[in-house]
Every structure is written in structure tokens, then in C-alpha cells.
Design a protein around this motif. Structure first.
Motif, PDB file in Angstrom:
ATOM      1  N   LEU A 374       6.842 -23.945 -14.992  1.00 15.04           N
ATOM      2  CA  LEU A 374       6.860 -25.366 -15.326  1.00 15.04           C
ATOM      3  C   LEU A 374       6.482 -25.668 -16.770  1.00 15.04           C
ATOM      4  N   ALA A 375       6.191 -24.639 -17.559  1.00 14.60           N
ATOM      5  CA  ALA A 375       5.791 -24.852 -18.953  1.00 14.60           C
ATOM      6  C   ALA A 375       6.933 -25.500 -19.743  1.00 14.60           C
ATOM      7  N   THR A 376       6.606 -26.532 -20.500  1.00 18.83           N
ATOM      8  CA  THR A 376       7.614 -27.227 -21.305  1.00 18.83           C
ATOM      9  C   THR A 376       7.543 -26.851 -22.780  1.00 18.83           C
ATOM     10  N   ASN A 418       9.368 -28.411  -7.540  1.00 17.35           N
ATOM     11  CA  ASN A 418       9.480 -28.309  -8.995  1.00 17.35           C
ATOM     12  C   ASN A 418      10.604 -27.353  -9.404  1.00 17.35           C
ATOM     13  N   ALA A 419      10.764 -26.255  -8.676  1.00 18.66           N
ATOM     14  CA  ALA A 419      11.843 -25.313  -8.983  1.00 18.66           C
ATOM     15  C   ALA A 419      13.195 -25.970  -8.772  1.00 18.66           C
ATOM     16  N   ILE A 427      20.287 -25.164  -4.961  1.00 21.44           N
ATOM     17  CA  ILE A 427      19.473 -24.240  -4.167  1.00 21.44           C
ATOM     18  C   ILE A 427      19.677 -22.795  -4.599  1.00 21.44           C
ATOM     19  N   THR A 428      20.910 -22.421  -4.883  1.00 30.05           N
ATOM     20  CA  THR A 428      21.185 -21.037  -5.291  1.00 30.05           C
ATOM     21  C   THR A 428      20.474 -20.705  -6.597  1.00 30.05           C
ATOM     22  N   SER A 432      17.232 -18.104  -7.215  1.00 31.76           N
ATOM     23  CA  SER A 432      17.279 -17.049  -8.230  1.00 31.76           C
ATOM     24  C   SER A 432      16.089 -17.151  -9.178  1.00 31.76           C
ATOM     25  N   LEU A 433      15.756 -18.382  -9.597  1.00 34.05           N
ATOM     26  CA  LEU A 433      14.617 -18.607 -10.486  1.00 34.05           C
ATOM     27  C   LEU A 433      13.310 -18.184  -9.825  1.00 34.05           C
TER      28      LEU A 433
END
Length: 455
Positions: A374-376, A418-419, A427-428, A432-433
Motif C-alpha cells: 500500500l506504500a504510495t 486494498n489489493a 480479481i486475477t 497475482s499481486l
């Protein structure tokens, strides 16, 4: 049995499947079957087959679709050889562009197919060795930095027992790194060139655990559409790690005891005895002597798995290691996500050093992963965790600690949301992330009743 000796045949014509099964089993391969691309993908979600032989023309999605999906999801972990009765230069070129390792016309000499399979085995072996090296490097970086006397004693015990063949029981709280220690023992042992097979006994329902461990024959029960080898058979020559063994039912415990005594197994639906030679490492966060008193764990099995006991300390007793661990996971996830993280905010670091981590190393790892995801910018800050900060999640203020299960659920819900937001609810891409399969993410969405929001 080495993983590279497992092959999945995908063909809608049963005659071809039977022919290839006979040929391959005659060469010592373990063979699975699927009649369509969809069935093959479902099988691969449940069980790892490093080599897939797939027909091109099938009802529904064709073999090129299956090849593309396998390469997209599993990349170099699975090699695909395309089978066809109607070879053409165009289809061969298409298969190679998508990522097929080989292309075999069914009318040709089967020896040509075995040549392609041997090539696939070499590629799989190379990939396996690379993954082992990566795990060894991570384990060494993660463990060798310890300054904690209790953890140093654990590492000395690991060195002392690694070369023996004795059964080992690892004890300690959830998340202290029992699988890391088990893998380290395996890598230091004489079995290090063979497989390390981890099984989480808590994550598998009791009705399925027996099939997972012992395997089954085709048709032995509803849903058994093909033969499957179990984890004991898969670990032959190597090490099997039974995590959360205290969660096993008494009936399963009896079967495990018999395997340890006889070093033989029977697949479900078969009366054939199969010899197995593995080293057992078990782990639990339960007090097994207490469970024996309560009648929940067999005393004879306890003595068989507890030849050597290694107690792993919780993270709150390893405060001197925290700074190094935080730096390690920041570097690890920054590299994995290709983010240029320059440092961590002072207040955030101070909080992370003072936090007690009821979920131990696993919780620390998840927290750092979340902050990095979540780092910006190039500095990590606690505020990036979400509206529920760690203090609120753990309710650590005023010594109010919510149950760990509830804290983990809150964390996972925020983490998933958040992802998905990062990936515009794809979703895919989110799976993966997060480093999990699309099916695993889908199951979490259902579990936390988030499905309606994203579907």
C-alpha cells in the motif's frame, strides 16, 4: 517419487488416454487424466503435475486455451507438450509462441514423445533446483541474523539432528516459523536432494485428509475421477512435514501410526502395499501431553513422533531480532513488488519494534507485506495500513486483546479490499499481486461475504 515423474494427460478421447497411460506407466511414470481443458485446470488447482500432455482439438476450450492458461498461471512450473493428430507448421508455431515445450503428432514413433518428456524433466529439475536455492538463501538470511540465545540454541539443535533419521516434533505458538525450521532440517540432511513435502493438517478437512496423505484409486469414492498419489508416496526418499498434527482425528492418527511402524501405505480403494521411505517432521501449537489426558491424541503416536523435540520461541521473546527481521521483510517485499523503498518512518518503526505480535513471525511478515503493497512513495508509514491501524486491530491499548482469529480476519479483509482497489477490482490481477491463486482469492471473497461487491 520425484515430481517430474508425474504427467497429466488431457484428451477427450478415452482410447488415446488409455494408450498413453499404458505407455507412460510402463516407463515408471505416475499418470493423471482429464477429458477437457476445464477439468485439467481444476485438477491442477488440487494437485501439482509438472508435465502436461494435451490434445489440441477438444469440445469446449481447446488445447491452445489450456496451454495459455497454464503458462499464465503456473509459468515455468509446468511444462506442456502439445499432442495432435493433425500436425501443421502453423499450429506448431502457435504452440511454441504460447509456451509449449514440445509438439508431438500422434501417428509418430512414441520414442519421439519420450524424448520430449525427458527434455521437460530436465527443465523441471532445473526450476526445482533454482527454487531450492532461493529458499535456502531466504532461510539463511532470515535465520542467521538471530542474536537471541533461545533461537541460537534451536539452530544448534537443528545442526545436531539434521543428519539423523529420527522423527522430530517442532512445538511453539502459531506463526513462529515451524515450517522454516523443518525445511532447514531437510536442507541440512542427507535427503536434501529429494522433496520436502509440507502438509497443513488443519487446513484440510478430516474427510479429505486421508486421501491427501495416502492417495486414492480412480473410482474409489465420489469425485475420484483419476488415480492420485498421496503425500507419503510423494515424499518417498525425502521429508514429509505434518504441520498442526494435533488437529488430526483419532482415526487418522491410527493410520499414521501404522505407516510409521510398517513404512507402507495403501491408496484408498486399493489393497496393494506400497513401500515408502521418508523422514517425518511434525509440528503443533497444542500441548500434546494435555491432549493425551483429554483423550484427543494417542499416547503411542506421541512417543513415535516425539523422538526429538525442538521448542521454537515466540517472537515477543526475540526482541533483539526484530530490527533485522523488519529490514529483511522490507527488502524482500520491495524486491518482489519491484518498489524502490528508501526507508521507514521513525514512528512506524518504533511502533513495530514495541508491538508484541500475537501472530509471531507470520504476523510481522503480513504487516510488512501490507505496508509495502500500500506504500504510495518510497517511505513506509503506518498510516498506509488502512483505517483500522494495527493498534485498533489488535486492541492492544489498555491491554484489550481481541482473539487472534478475529484480528487475522480483520487484517485479511482489509488486505483483500486494498489489493482489489489497487487493481481496479480485477480479481486475477489482485490474486497475482497477493501471490495466491485466483481460486484462493475467490474462496476468501466468499468466506468474508465480499463476493457480491466484486461480482
Amino acid at each position: 517419487m520425484m515430481e517430474s515423474s508425474k504427467i497429466l494427460i488431457v484428451d477427450d478421447e478415452v482410447e488415446y488416454r488409455e494408450t498413453y497411460r499404458m505407455l507412460l506407466e510402463g516407463r515408471g511414470f505416475f499418470v493423471g487424466e482429464a477429458s477437457s481443458s476445464q477439468e485439467a485446470l481444476e485438477i491442477l488447482e488440487r494437485e501439482y503435475y509438472p508435465i502436461v500432455l494435451s490434445d489440441v482439438i477438444m469440445p469446449g476450450k481447446d488445447g491452445f486455451y489450456l496451454l495459455n492458461e497454464i503458462k499464465r498461471i503456473y509459468k515455468d512450473l509446468i511444462e506442456v507438450i502439445i499432442l495432435t493428430g493433425y500436425g501443421s507448421i502453423e499450429s506448431a508455431v502457435k504452440a511454441m509462441k504460447i509456451g509449449a515445450l514440445g509438439y508431438f503428432i500422434k501417428s509418430r514413433n512414441p520414442e519421439e514423445l519420450f524424448t520430449e518428456i525427458e527434455k521437460a524433466k530436465r527443465f523441471i529439475k532445473l526450476e526445482t533446483q533454482n527454487n531450492i536455492v532461493k529458499r535456502e538463501v531466504s532461510s539463511k538470511l532470515f535465520l542467521n541474523q538471530t542474536k537471541n540465545p533461545k533461537m541460537l540454541r534451536v539452530l544448534k539443535e537443528v545442526d545436531a539432528v539434521a543428519q539423523s533419521s529420527s522423527n522430530i516434533l517442532l512445538t511453539g505458538e502459531t506463526g513462529v516459523g515451524k515450517e522454516v525450521i523443518a525445511n532447514l532440517i531437510h536442507q541440512k540432511s542427507k535427503r536434501s536432494k529429494e522433496l520436502f513435502v509440507p502438509v497443513n493438517c488443519q487446513a484440510i478437512s478430516d474427510s479429505l485428509l486421508e486421501s491427501e496423505l495416502f492417495g486414492h484409486e480412480k473410482g474409489s469414492f465420489t469425485g475420484a475421477t483419476s488415480r492420485r498419489i498421496g503425500r507419503f508416496e510423494e515424499a518417498n526418499g525425502g521429508t514429509i512435514f505434518l504441520d498442526e498434527m494435533g488437529e488430526m482425528s483419532l482415526s487418522t492418527q491410527v493410520k499414521i501410526l501404522r505407516v510409521l511402524d510398517n513404512k507402507q501405505i495403501e491408496r484408498i480403494g486399493s489393497n496393494k502395499q506400497i513401500n515408502v521411505n521418508f523422514r517425518l517432521i511434525s509440528a503443533t501449537n497444542r500441548n500434546l501431553p494435555k491432549e493425551i489426558e483429554l483423550g484427543n491424541f494417542r499416547e503411542d503416536l506421541y512417543y513415535r513422533i516425539n523422538t526429538i523435540n525442538i521448542e521454537i520461541p515466540p517472537l515477543r521473546e526475540r526482541k533483539e531480532d526484530l530490527k533485522g527481521m523488519i529490514d529483511f521483510w522490507i527488502t524482500h517485499f520491495s524486491n518482489e513488488m519491484k518498489k524502490n523503498i528508501r526507508g521507514i518512518d521513525r514512528d512506524t518503526e518504533q511502533y513495530l519494534l514495541e508491538y508484541n505480535y500475537p501472530g509471531n513471525v507470520r504476523e510481522l511478515k503480513n504487516i510488512i507485506e501490507r505496508i509495502v503493497v500500500l506504500a504510495t512513495d518510497d517511505v513506509l508509514r503506518l498510516d498506509t495500513l488502512s483505517n483500522r491501524r494495527i493498534k485498533e486491530i489488535s486492541a492492544s491499548q489498555n491491554n484489550k486483546i481481541i482473539p487472534f482469529k478475529e484480528a487475522r480476519q480483520r487484517f485479511e479483509i482489509d488486505y483483500i479490499k486494498n489489493a482489489l482497489e489497487k487493481c481496479d477490482n480485477n480479481i486475477t490481477q489482485a490474486a497475482s499481486l497477493m501471490g495466491i491463486s485466483r481460486r484462493q482469492l475467490f474462496n476468501k471473497l466468499v468466506e468474508y461475504n465480499l463476493k457480491t461487491k466484486y461480482f
